[in-house]
Design a protein around this motif. Structure first.
Motif, PDB file in Angstrom:
ATOM      1  N   ARG A 165       0.865  -1.182   0.000  1.00 16.86           N
ATOM      2  CA  ARG A 165       0.000   0.000   0.000  1.00 16.86           C
ATOM      3  C   ARG A 165       0.896   1.224   0.000  1.00 16.86           C
ATOM      4  N   ASP A 201      -4.586  -1.345  -2.734  1.00 15.26           N
ATOM      5  CA  ASP A 201      -4.274  -2.749  -2.486  1.00 15.26           C
ATOM      6  C   ASP A 201      -3.491  -3.243  -3.690  1.00 15.26           C
ATOM      7  N   TYR A 202      -2.179  -3.308  -3.559  1.00 15.18           N
ATOM      8  CA  TYR A 202      -1.327  -3.674  -4.687  1.00 15.18           C
ATOM      9  C   TYR A 202      -0.644  -5.008  -4.401  1.00 15.18           C
ATOM     10  N   GLN A 203      -0.809  -5.946  -5.334  1.00 15.29           N
ATOM     11  CA  GLN A 203      -0.255  -7.273  -5.136  1.00 15.29           C
ATOM     12  C   GLN A 203       1.242  -7.317  -5.430  1.00 15.29           C
ATOM     13  N   ASP A 233       2.035  -4.442   3.665  1.00 10.38           N
ATOM     14  CA  ASP A 233       0.846  -4.509   4.511  1.00 10.38           C
ATOM     15  C   ASP A 233       0.002  -5.692   4.072  1.00 10.38           C
ATOM     16  N   ILE A 237      -3.203  -6.853   2.429  1.00 13.59           N
ATOM     17  CA  ILE A 237      -4.135  -6.218   1.495  1.00 13.59           C
ATOM     18  C   ILE A 237      -5.340  -7.104   1.288  1.00 13.59           C
ATOM     19  N   ARG A 238      -6.400  -6.514   0.808  1.00 11.83           N
ATOM     20  CA  ARG A 238      -7.611  -7.253   0.472  1.00 11.83           C
ATOM     21  C   ARG A 238      -7.531  -7.685  -0.977  1.00 11.83           C
ATOM     22  N   SER A 239      -7.867  -8.933  -1.204  1.00 12.64           N
ATOM     23  CA  SER A 239      -7.909  -9.417  -2.595  1.00 12.64           C
ATOM     24  C   SER A 239      -9.068 -10.378  -2.742  1.00 12.64           C
TER      25      SER A 239
END
Length: 166
Positions: free
Chosen positions: A84, A130-132, A160, A162-164
């Motif tokens: 993030r 939210d970056y993979q 962090d 993140i939501r995926s």
């Protein structure tokens, strides 16, 4: 002989009462909720009286409909390690307002990005996106720096959860 019969009957009667008491202890019902557990009376513990609306009593132990956990499998969200962009971190008296001000500016400039404002005493923190992959985060950081020039030097990428989508 009659004395023996009377003693035998008395002994049998005491055994029946004892067995019944032990069986009753085995079949005592457990309290259904915290209100019943606290309201149970014991000679050694005293009495607790709880007064609350029936609506509240009905909600105890149930998952809130406002819970962030998704219940529908199509809406399910998984947390995973990712990246993030940290846009603000402060512990001044006006930090909360500054975090929300920056989040509003970022959301206005980039409607697709999600802003996360958190408070972990004593810091207010604003994270974006939210970056993979690191590449995705770097591209977003470059774009964000070009738009948010007044606090561009405070933007950087952090690891962090993140939501995926699952």
């Amino acid at each position: 002989m009659s004395k023996r019969i009377v003693l035998s009957i008395a002994l049998l009667f005491n055994l029946i009462i004892y067995a019944t008491a032990q069986e009753a202890k085995l079949y005592q019902t457990k309290p259904l909720n915290i209100f019943e557990a606290l309201s149970s009376h014991s000679e050694k513990d005293g009495t607790i009286i709880i007064r609350q609306p029936q609506e509240l009593k009905a909600l105890v132990g149930k998952v809130s409909q406002n819970s962030p956990q998704a219940t529908d499998s199509k809406e399910a969200i998984a947390l995973r390690v990712g990246y993030r962009i940290q846009a603000y971190n402060g512990n001044l008296p006006a930090s909360k307002q500054e975090a929300y001000r920056r989040a509003a500016a970022i959301t206005k400039a980039f409607p697709g990005n999600v802003c996360y404002i958190t408070y972990k005493a004593p810091f207010w923190r604003l994270l974006v996106g939210d970056y993979q992959t690191m590449e995705e985060a770097r591209a977003a950081l470059a774009t964000l720096k070009s738009v948010a020039s007044n606090f561009a030097n405070e933007l950087y990428i952090v690891n962090d959860k993140i939501r995926s989508d699952r």
